[in-house]
Motif scaffolding. Structure first.
Motif, PDB file in Angstrom:
ATOM      1  N   MET A 116       0.829  -1.200   0.000  1.00 52.42           N
ATOM      2  CA  MET A 116       0.000   0.000   0.000  1.00 52.42           C
ATOM      3  C   MET A 116       0.870   1.260   0.000  1.00 52.42           C
ATOM      4  O   MET A 116       0.569   2.248  -0.679  1.00 52.42           O
ATOM      5  N   VAL A 117       1.961   1.238   0.754  1.00 53.44           N
ATOM      6  CA  VAL A 117       2.821   2.421   0.887  1.00 53.44           C
ATOM      7  C   VAL A 117       3.594   2.718  -0.401  1.00 53.44           C
ATOM      8  O   VAL A 117       3.781   3.887  -0.776  1.00 53.44           O
ATOM      9  N   LYS A 118       4.028   1.690  -1.074  1.00 53.79           N
ATOM     10  CA  LYS A 118       4.993   1.849  -2.169  1.00 53.79           C
ATOM     11  C   LYS A 118       4.575   2.851  -3.244  1.00 53.79           C
ATOM     12  O   LYS A 118       5.410   3.675  -3.670  1.00 53.79           O
ATOM     13  N   PRO A 119       3.329   2.866  -3.718  1.00 53.29           N
ATOM     14  CA  PRO A 119       2.985   3.838  -4.768  1.00 53.29           C
ATOM     15  C   PRO A 119       3.146   5.297  -4.337  1.00 53.29           C
ATOM     16  O   PRO A 119       3.382   6.163  -5.187  1.00 53.29           O
ATOM     17  N   PHE A 120       3.033   5.562  -3.043  1.00 49.38           N
ATOM     18  CA  PHE A 120       3.146   6.945  -2.570  1.00 49.38           C
ATOM     19  C   PHE A 120       4.581   7.457  -2.605  1.00 49.38           C
ATOM     20  O   PHE A 120       4.804   8.662  -2.748  1.00 49.38           O
ATOM     21  N   VAL A 121       5.550   6.563  -2.450  1.00 49.79           N
ATOM     22  CA  VAL A 121       6.940   6.995  -2.306  1.00 49.79           C
ATOM     23  C   VAL A 121       7.759   6.837  -3.586  1.00 49.79           C
ATOM     24  O   VAL A 121       8.814   7.458  -3.705  1.00 49.79           O
ATOM     25  N   LEU A 122       7.277   6.031  -4.517  1.00 50.03           N
ATOM     26  CA  LEU A 122       8.005   5.882  -5.775  1.00 50.03           C
ATOM     27  C   LEU A 122       8.100   7.226  -6.491  1.00 50.03           C
ATOM     28  O   LEU A 122       7.135   7.968  -6.591  1.00 50.03           O
ATOM     29  N   GLY A 123       9.282   7.542  -6.961  1.00 50.99           N
ATOM     30  CA  GLY A 123       9.494   8.811  -7.637  1.00 50.99           C
ATOM     31  C   GLY A 123       9.854   9.946  -6.705  1.00 50.99           C
ATOM     32  O   GLY A 123      10.130  11.062  -7.171  1.00 50.99           O
ATOM     33  N   LYS A 124       9.838   9.687  -5.395  1.00 51.05           N
ATOM     34  CA  LYS A 124      10.243  10.698  -4.419  1.00 51.05           C
ATOM     35  C   LYS A 124      11.459  10.183  -3.644  1.00 51.05           C
ATOM     36  O   LYS A 124      11.851   9.020  -3.752  1.00 51.05           O
ATOM     37  N   ASP A 125      12.068  11.058  -2.859  1.00 50.35           N
ATOM     38  CA  ASP A 125      13.228  10.666  -2.059  1.00 50.35           C
ATOM     39  C   ASP A 125      12.779   9.907  -0.818  1.00 50.35           C
ATOM     40  O   ASP A 125      11.753  10.240  -0.210  1.00 50.35           O
ATOM     41  N   PHE A 126      13.563   8.924  -0.418  1.00 51.25           N
ATOM     42  CA  PHE A 126      13.315   8.206   0.832  1.00 51.25           C
ATOM     43  C   PHE A 126      14.578   7.470   1.237  1.00 51.25           C
ATOM     44  O   PHE A 126      15.488   7.267   0.422  1.00 51.25           O
ATOM     45  N   ILE A 127      14.651   7.116   2.518  1.00 52.25           N
ATOM     46  CA  ILE A 127      15.713   6.249   3.015  1.00 52.25           C
ATOM     47  C   ILE A 127      15.085   5.180   3.900  1.00 52.25           C
ATOM     48  O   ILE A 127      13.934   5.309   4.340  1.00 52.25           O
ATOM     49  N   PHE A 128      15.860   4.141   4.166  1.00 49.51           N
ATOM     50  CA  PHE A 128      15.462   3.097   5.098  1.00 49.51           C
ATOM     51  C   PHE A 128      16.112   3.410   6.440  1.00 49.51           C
ATOM     52  O   PHE A 128      17.330   3.346   6.583  1.00 49.51           O
ATOM     53  N   GLU A 129      15.286   3.780   7.414  1.00 52.49           N
ATOM     54  CA  GLU A 129      15.784   4.262   8.708  1.00 52.49           C
ATOM     55  C   GLU A 129      15.574   3.164   9.757  1.00 52.49           C
ATOM     56  O   GLU A 129      14.602   3.201  10.519  1.00 52.49           O
ATOM     57  N   ILE A 130      16.484   2.217   9.785  1.00 55.41           N
ATOM     58  CA  ILE A 130      16.350   1.051  10.653  1.00 55.41           C
ATOM     59  C   ILE A 130      17.319   1.177  11.823  1.00 55.41           C
ATOM     60  O   ILE A 130      18.466   1.590  11.651  1.00 55.41           O
ATOM     61  N   THR A 131      16.885   0.828  13.029  1.00 56.01           N
ATOM     62  CA  THR A 131      17.775   0.837  14.184  1.00 56.01           C
ATOM     63  C   THR A 131      18.895  -0.175  13.988  1.00 56.01           C
ATOM     64  O   THR A 131      18.652  -1.340  13.635  1.00 56.01           O
ATOM     65  N   LEU A 132      20.134   0.262  14.204  1.00 53.32           N
ATOM     66  CA  LEU A 132      21.303  -0.590  14.040  1.00 53.32           C
ATOM     67  C   LEU A 132      21.925  -0.906  15.394  1.00 53.32           C
ATOM     68  O   LEU A 132      21.778  -0.147  16.355  1.00 53.32           O
ATOM     69  N   SER A 133      22.644  -2.002  15.466  1.00 53.41           N
ATOM     70  CA  SER A 133      23.300  -2.410  16.716  1.00 53.41           C
ATOM     71  C   SER A 133      24.730  -1.892  16.749  1.00 53.41           C
ATOM     72  O   SER A 133      25.268  -1.408  15.747  1.00 53.41           O
ATOM     73  N   GLY A 134      25.353  -2.016  17.914  1.00 52.65           N
ATOM     74  CA  GLY A 134      26.763  -1.674  18.060  1.00 52.65           C
ATOM     75  C   GLY A 134      27.053  -0.223  17.769  1.00 52.65           C
ATOM     76  O   GLY A 134      26.319   0.675  18.192  1.00 52.65           O
ATOM     77  N   ASP A 135      28.134   0.009  17.005  1.00 51.75           N
ATOM     78  CA  ASP A 135      28.541   1.381  16.698  1.00 51.75           C
ATOM     79  C   ASP A 135      27.894   1.904  15.415  1.00 51.75           C
ATOM     80  O   ASP A 135      28.279   2.958  14.911  1.00 51.75           O
ATOM     81  N   HIS A 136      26.918   1.183  14.899  1.00 50.61           N
ATOM     82  CA  HIS A 136      26.131   1.582  13.719  1.00 50.61           C
ATOM     83  C   HIS A 136      26.954   1.583  12.432  1.00 50.61           C
ATOM     84  O   HIS A 136      26.513   2.121  11.412  1.00 50.61           O
ATOM     85  N   SER A 137      28.158   0.978  12.468  1.00 50.22           N
ATOM     86  CA  SER A 137      28.988   0.985  11.269  1.00 50.22           C
ATOM     87  C   SER A 137      28.466   0.041  10.196  1.00 50.22           C
ATOM     88  O   SER A 137      28.702   0.249   9.008  1.00 50.22           O
ATOM     89  N   ASP A 138      27.749  -1.003  10.597  1.00 50.80           N
ATOM     90  CA  ASP A 138      27.237  -2.005   9.663  1.00 50.80           C
ATOM     91  C   ASP A 138      25.774  -1.708   9.359  1.00 50.80           C
ATOM     92  O   ASP A 138      24.916  -1.827  10.233  1.00 50.80           O
TER      93      ASP A 138
END
Length: 269
Positions: free
Chosen positions: A223-245
Motif C-alpha cells: 500500500m505504501v509503495k505507490p506513494f513513495v516511488l518517484g520521491k526521495d526516501f531512506i530506510f531508517e532502521i535501528t542498528l546495533s553496536g557502533d552503527h557501522s554495519d
C-alpha cells in the motif's frame, strides 16, 4: 542494487561502509557536537556529491541531553533550535543539501495540551525557521503531540496547508500514532502527498517506536509503495553496536524492491 538509500553519521568509517553499497541517497544524522565543526559537515556532503549521491542532513534531536522542541519552555533549547537551524540552512544552501527537522520530539512541551490555538502558535514558530530558507528544510512528524497526525486533528488544516509546508513523512511514526492502523496510515499518505518530498521507511508493530527492518512489522508496504516511488526516501532502521554495519538497511532495500505496489495514488488536496 535498486533503492539503495541509507542513513549514517559523520564518522568516515561509517560513511565508507554506506558508500560501498553505491547508494542513491545518504542522510547524515547529526548531534549537537557535530555542529561545532561545520567544515566536517561540508566535507561529508562534498564526498557525497563527488560520488553522485544525494545528501540529506538530520537536525540534531537533542541539545545537552534534552530533546528539542521549537516551543520549549527552556530558553536555552529554543536558542539552540534557531541557531542550529540557521547554521544548517546556510550549509545546505551553499553545499546543495536538504535538512530533516522535527518541530518537537516525544516527552517535550509540545506533546501535551493539543489544541487548535497551540497548533496555530506552532505554525508561526515554524514560519520563523522557514525564513532561514524555505527550500532547505523538510518537516518530520512525531508519534505524539502537536506535530503528530494521530494526535492532532488540526495539524493538516491549521499548519501544513497554510504554510504549504515541505514534509518528510516517517511512515512508522504515522503508523504508531494511529496504534498500528494501515487504513489511517493510507489516509495520511494521501493527504500529505502534495507536500511530502521525502520519506523515512521503517517497519513497526504499531505500538512503540521499534524501528524494525521492512517485513518485520505490520505496515502494509504494498500500500505504501505507490506513494513513495518517484520521491526521495531512506530506510531508517535501528542498528546495533557502533552503527557501522548498515546491513539491516540494505536488507530492507532488497525487501522493498521485491514488494508489489498496490493500486494507484489518490491525491487529497
Amino acid at each position: 542494487m535498486k533503492f539503495m538509500r541509507l542513513k549514517g553519521n559523520l564518522e568516515q568509517s561509517n560513511l565508507d561502509n554506506r558508500l560501498g553499497y553505491d547508494p542513491d541517497i545518504i542522510e547524515f544524522y547529526l548531534s549537537d557536537r557535530d555542529l561545532q565543526d561545520p567544515e566536517l559537515i561540508r566535507d561529508r556532503i562534498r564526498q557525497l556529491h563527488d560520488r553522485g549521491v544525494k545528501p540529506y542532513l538530520h537536525h540534531p534531536p537533542q541539545h545537552q541531553g534534552e530533546y528539542l522542541d521549537i516551543v520549549s519552555g527552556n530558553p536555552n533549547v529554543r536558542r539552540f533550535y534557531h541557531e542550529s537551524c540557521e547554521l544548517l540552512a546556510r550549509i545546505c544552501m551553499e553545499e546543495r543539501a536538504k535538512c530533516v527537522v522535527h518541530a518537537h520530539y516525544v516527552h517535550t512541551d509540545s506533546c501535551s495540551n493539543v489544541t487548535r490555538e497551540r497548533t496555530v502558535f506552532l505554525r508561526e514558530e515554524i514560519r520563523k525557521v522557514m525564513a532561514y530558507s524555505r527550500d532547505v528544510f523538510v518537516w518530520e512528524d512525531s508519534t505524539e503531540g502537536l506535530f503528530s497526525y494521530g494526535s492532532n486533528p488540526y495539524l493538516m488544516n491549521e499548519l501544513i496547508v497554510p504554510l504549504a509546508l515541505p514534509l518528510i513523512v516517517d511512515v512508522s511514526h504515522t503508523f504508531i500514532s494511529f496504534g498500528g492502523n494501515n487504513e489511517r496510515l493510507r489516509d495520511v499518505l494521501e493527504r500529505t502527498a502534495p507536500y511530502a518530498q521525502y520519506y523515512h521507511l521503517v517497519d513497526s508493530m504499531g505500538l512503540v517506536h521499534d524501528s524494525l527492518p521492512l517485513g518485520a512489522g505490520r505496515i502494509d508496504w504494498g500500500m505504501v509503495k505507490p506513494f513513495v516511488l518517484g520521491k526521495d526516501f531512506i530506510f531508517e532502521i535501528t542498528l546495533s553496536g557502533d552503527h557501522s554495519d548498515c546491513t539491516p538497511m540494505v536488507d530492507s532495500a532488497l525487501f522493498f524492491a521485491n514488494v508489489e505496489a498496490e493500486g494507484q495514488v489518490t491525491l487529497t488536496l
